[in-house]
Design an enzyme around this catalytic site. Structure first.
Site, PDB file in Angstrom:
ATOM      1  N   HIS A  17       0.827  -1.214   0.000  1.00  0.00           N
ATOM      2  CA  HIS A  17       0.000   0.000   0.000  1.00  0.00           C
ATOM      3  C   HIS A  17       0.856   1.257   0.000  1.00  0.00           C
ATOM      4  O   HIS A  17       0.378   2.330   0.329  1.00  0.00           O
ATOM      5  CB  HIS A  17      -0.896   0.032   1.235  1.00  0.00           C
ATOM      6  CG  HIS A  17      -1.689  -1.200   1.455  1.00  0.00           C
ATOM      7  ND1 HIS A  17      -2.564  -1.686   0.507  1.00  0.00           N
ATOM      8  CD2 HIS A  17      -1.760  -2.059   2.498  1.00  0.00           C
ATOM      9  CE1 HIS A  17      -3.128  -2.792   0.969  1.00  0.00           C
ATOM     10  NE2 HIS A  17      -2.656  -3.038   2.170  1.00  0.00           N
TER      11      HIS A  17
ATOM     12  N   HIS B 252      -6.837  -4.463  -1.193  1.00  0.00           N
ATOM     13  CA  HIS B 252      -6.090  -5.717  -1.143  1.00  0.00           C
ATOM     14  C   HIS B 252      -6.315  -6.566  -2.378  1.00  0.00           C
ATOM     15  O   HIS B 252      -6.217  -7.786  -2.326  1.00  0.00           O
ATOM     16  CB  HIS B 252      -6.470  -6.511   0.114  1.00  0.00           C
ATOM     17  CG  HIS B 252      -6.078  -5.819   1.368  1.00  0.00           C
ATOM     18  ND1 HIS B 252      -6.896  -4.910   1.983  1.00  0.00           N
ATOM     19  CD2 HIS B 252      -4.947  -5.862   2.111  1.00  0.00           C
ATOM     20  CE1 HIS B 252      -6.289  -4.442   3.062  1.00  0.00           C
ATOM     21  NE2 HIS B 252      -5.119  -4.999   3.164  1.00  0.00           N
TER      22      HIS B 252
END
Ligand SMILES: Nc1ncnc2c1ncn2[C@@H]1O[C@H](COP(=O)(O)OP(=O)(O)O)[C@@H](O)[C@H]1O
Ligand SMILES: Nc1ncnc2c1ncn2[C@@H]1O[C@H](COP(=O)(O)OP(=O)(O)O)[C@@H](O)[C@H]1O
Ligand SMILES: [Mg+2]
Ligand SMILES: [Mg+2]
Ligand SMILES: [Mg+2]
Ligand SMILES: [Mg+2]
Lengths: 218, 330, 330, 218
Positions: free
Chosen positions: C56, C218
């Site tokens: 991320h 995700h």
């Protein structure tokens, strides 16, 4: 058809019609020009010229220049102001130099046109310092100018002479395929640029073909 | 091709509208495509103007602001701006001390900026130009349009911008800009091609096992196609190419730059290797940038740019800067 | 899958080595996966610790520094960190005033941070936790693990970090962190899936004509698959979803966030539309961020996060921050 | 083969062999577990468990705990320290609670094992608050614990009893396919999670199958 070579029959309307036809032809071939530019450049030549010629047609419609020379100068200036990239200044200069060579005569002859095209090509060479064989628009423009000058010297008719110029441009564009590029973006590819037709030479051939098309029905 | 746009023709204008909305410190003319620092020209300060095709964001408009550029002229995607833009930008930022044009070495950029410089001179705006040509992948400049201007542009704009902000005269700002370019080299690698909105499909195809070495920033293929390797080896190819051209030693400023489609985690992986390769050659990464600074739309890949620092360049690099994409010290 | 890495198992460690090399202001333990502000804990200052799966970036390690996080604990790709990491980071930054854990609401993050908090308590480190759960795409929280924590994490970390930097006590820092979360909502859209190094192929397949609406960070598919549309409509879907959940008005802080594979030019196109959609609803984008802040590896797409500002939140947002990914005011 | 249900024949070595077999099996199925997790989660379950069980085997090799309970507690602690994600704390707690239930006896019976498994499942439920039918590892673990307890009550042999537990876990995992998920990441997908087997339930079935495999050759 087939006006005398010496006759000053080429009016501003003729040149306007040429630019309209060139714009049509560039629009029709836009994706192909971009595809050629994607192979050895940056995939914008089609959109660049389409934008430029569309604007040139609009500018002519708004200002209606009174002489062939003024038509070509306006086209050249518009291309410079609207295209960007390498081809904008180069084609812009070609049209501006050609226009300046025509002076302020209200109509011009095929011989004048030949001289103007030669002047335009000289302008491109000066600005871009490309020689024939460098795989650029010069490889189409220079043979076209030569063929037109030759046809005029031989006293051939306008249609015929511009047919020769157009054919020479097309042959010149095709001849760029085996060349390695030495100018413009394609030169970064070195030997990998071999085997692809130069987008600028291709568009130059289109523009010369448009000139012949318009002459043929003049 | 799937892009977050409203149509191929609208991309540049829409992005400029977004830039204007996001950054009140910029004055954006989305129609004429000129991005200028708000507040107008500062009398006596050299103006810094750059520009080039769009598709390289944040270059150049993202570097307009305190301590860097005074104006940027974004062209169409991968198409250099037209002279009118450059003239308008130059006159807008002219504070009486002249304007420096930072021009990346591409035929289109060179020609359009040259025409603009002539027009500026006619309007009484003194212009100096610096040509950025840092890409060592282009060799044999006798047979090419010369080296491309890529990552070093960020270094030139930052460092010359700092000197201009400090009130140096045009000749000085131009001198340091050229010095940064002379001391900088870049090399780029593509893992995938980019897709221009107009073309709608990738400019070239690479298999899973291939990379393009020595790419520029316009989606063109590189010098050679080679086999895909790991980050250590690919960055090694880049550092080798740079080192061969400009032996590396001492303190360097280094940028590991993403081409637009490579995530930051991979750029940090690459940076770890680059720092190691530099150390192996006796150079020290004294200053660094890791991120997407000079991109090629959605291309996956990276470039490495190294600048051999001097005390002056380090000091100017460290000076405060406040732009959308580069900010520190204020 | 082509990635700029040295192997799937090495990505996180290598990226941390790169982070360490690039940012001397961070103390990076690449082996134990802890990133801490250099200089050690400041006595009397509340410590801010966050963490979560890697992939991320720049979240979270890119937000460690003055005015934001004191430490980050990156897990494996998309895998929350283990309790040991969190405990070690918490004790490392504990300056006697307690530690705030900023936890994104995923089962894994919640469980690991909960275990860590218990262990911290045993070691005498007072811990408060704030759960970030801003993603309006997850409805029916009775039948789900609850809303995901996504973009608002950046807002929470920045604003709570500013208050902690100003010396506020733990309860106050926790209060403002919760307030930011309560006033924030996000919605994400994917144009393509991401590929984890371990899986080696995209987590889902989308055709040229499809998008996933309501994605998380995700690589999981969204709530629904829908037809691809232009930037104006896609951002409209996001703003509608947010507005329906939390009516928008007044001054807002808005982030248009790239998922990692979307170039900046497209994010600015999206931002122009978002600003317009907000104005249509009577809200004003008083502060903004446009860029890649909470990514999902190489996914193409974007998310929009909106926080309804108060004077206090605006002031804390504007306070100086100095981290790798967010920097202003110093 | 087929030790008496009441006999305390299950030594630390038996539990060590179980964990080794589980590690082997997880390694072999790693990509499949990740693939299942990619469909409704985040594509890391295979690597997560592979990492965790590899570490657990290493930890057992280094520390050689003296009781079955200590073996399982060490395995659980190692999973918590090395796995992360949802499955780390959940499996870690399962093994720790199971280990604690075994106390410090040097060897344990199948009945003890059944009680330990039940305790482990209770720990997972407490921590994750998932019920059967929520499409999680509980859907494999709970039936397995139930089947083992039942088989033990019925006095069946170890091999047979663990065969029943393993079969129940496999059936439980398969039964997650038509369920919509209500816990963990897959729950974000709502009805779109239907039609996929839960990765955690699948790995739970693998771990129970490993237990049976080891028991069969004990
Ligand atoms: N130095 C030059 N002299 C003449 N023609 C050139 C030169 N450089 C480039 N060209 C021509 O310009 C064409 C490319 O035009 P275009 O794609 O519109 O610009 P750009 O290369 O800036 O993207 C080439 O195909 C070539 O024919
Ligand atoms: N609340 C819960 N209770 C029980 N099991 C759960 C719960 N949440 C998730 N799980 C299990 O964890 C598995 C996912 O594990 P893993 O992929 O390793 O972690 P993560 O979801 O954090 O990526 C799911 O397939 C499910 O079986
Ligand atoms: Mg081009
Ligand atoms: Mg171009
Ligand atoms: Mg995970
Ligand atoms: Mg998972």
């Amino acid at each position: 058809m087939g006006a005398e070579v010496g006759a000053e029959v080429l009016t501003p309307a003729f040149f306007g019609a040429w630019i309209e036809e060139a714009a049509r032809s560039v629009r029709a071939e836009r994706d192909e020009l971009t595809r050629l530019d994607a192979a050895i450049g940056d995939a914008d030549h089609g959109t660049n010229l389409d934008r430029g010629f569309t604007e040139a047609v609009r500018a002519l419609g708004e200002r209606c220049p009174a002489t062939p020379g003024a038509v070509l100068v306006l086209v050249g200036s518009t291309l410079i102001r609207k295209v960007g990239g390498a081809s904008g200044p180069l084609y812009g200069t070609a049209f501006r130099e050609a226009g300046k060579a025509l002076g302020d005569a209200p109509a011009v002859s095929a011989a004048d046109l030949a001289a103007a095209l030669t002047a335009g090509v000289a302008g491109v060479r000066r600005l871009g310092s490309a020689a024939e064989g460098d795989k650029t628009m010069v490889d189409a423009l220079a043979p076209a100018a030569g063929a037109l000058a030759e046809a005029v010297r031989e006293g051939r008719g306008l249609d015929d002479a511009l047919g020769a110029a157009s054919a020479a441009a097309a042959a010149g564009a095709a001849a760029t395929i085996p060349m390695p590029a030495r100018k413009g973006r394609a030169s970064y590819l070195g030997p990998r640029s071999v085997g692809h037709q130069d987008p600028g030479a291709t568009s130059a051939a289109l523009i010369l073909r448009a000139l012949h098309t318009v002459a043929a029905r003049w | 091709m799937k892009k977050l746009i409203n149509g191929a023709d609208a991309v540049v204008t829409d992005a400029l509208r977004g830039l204007a909305a996001a950054h009140p410190g910029l004055r954006v003319d989305a129609g004429n495509r000129i991005v200028v620092r708000a507040g107008g020209p500062r009398p006596g300060k050299v103006g810094l103007v750059s520009g080039g095709g769009s598709g390289h964001e944040p270059l150049h408009a993202g570097f307009v602001g305190y301590g860097m550029l005074d104006a940027a002229c974004p062209g169409e995607i991968f198409t250099s701006p037209v002279p009118d833009q450059v003239v308008e930008a130059s006159t807008a930022v002219h504070g009486g001390a002249g304007v420096l044009h930072v021009v990346k070495n591409y035929t289109g950029d060179v020609l359009n900026f040259r025409m603009a410089a002539e027009l500026c001179a006619e309007e009484g705006v003194e212009v100096a130009s610096v040509l950025v040509d840092d890409d060592v992948a282009v060799r044999d400049s006798l047979y090419t349009a010369g080296r491309r201007g890529t990552g070093a542009t960020v270094f030139v704009e930052k460092i010359a911008g700092a000197l201009a902000e400090a009130g140096a005269p045009l000749a000085e700002v131009a001198r340091v800009a050229r010095e940064v370019n002379d001391r900088s080299r870049s090399f780029g690698v593509a893992l995938s091609a980019c897709t221009t909105p107009a073309a709608g499909k990738p400019t070239f195809e690479l298999s899973e096992a291939e990379v393009e070495l020595g790419i520029g920033i316009h989606g063109e293929p590189g010098r050679t196609r080679d086999t895909m390797r790991d980050a250590r080896e690919l960055t090694g190819v880049a550092i080798d190419a740079i080192h061969e051209d400009m032996p590396l030693s001492g303190d360097v400023l280094v940028m590991v730059n993403g081409m637009g489609g490579t995530p930051l985690i991979e750029l940090y992986v690459a940076y770890a290797e680059v720092a190691g390769h530099l150390a192996d050659r006796g150079a020290r990464a004294a200053r660094s940038l890791v991120g997407n600074y000079v991109t090629s739309l959605d291309m996956q890949g990276f470039s490495v740019t190294v600048c051999r620092l001097t005390d002056e360049l380090t000091r100017l690099w460290d000076a405060p800067v406040e732009t959308p994409a580069l900010r520190w010290g204020r």
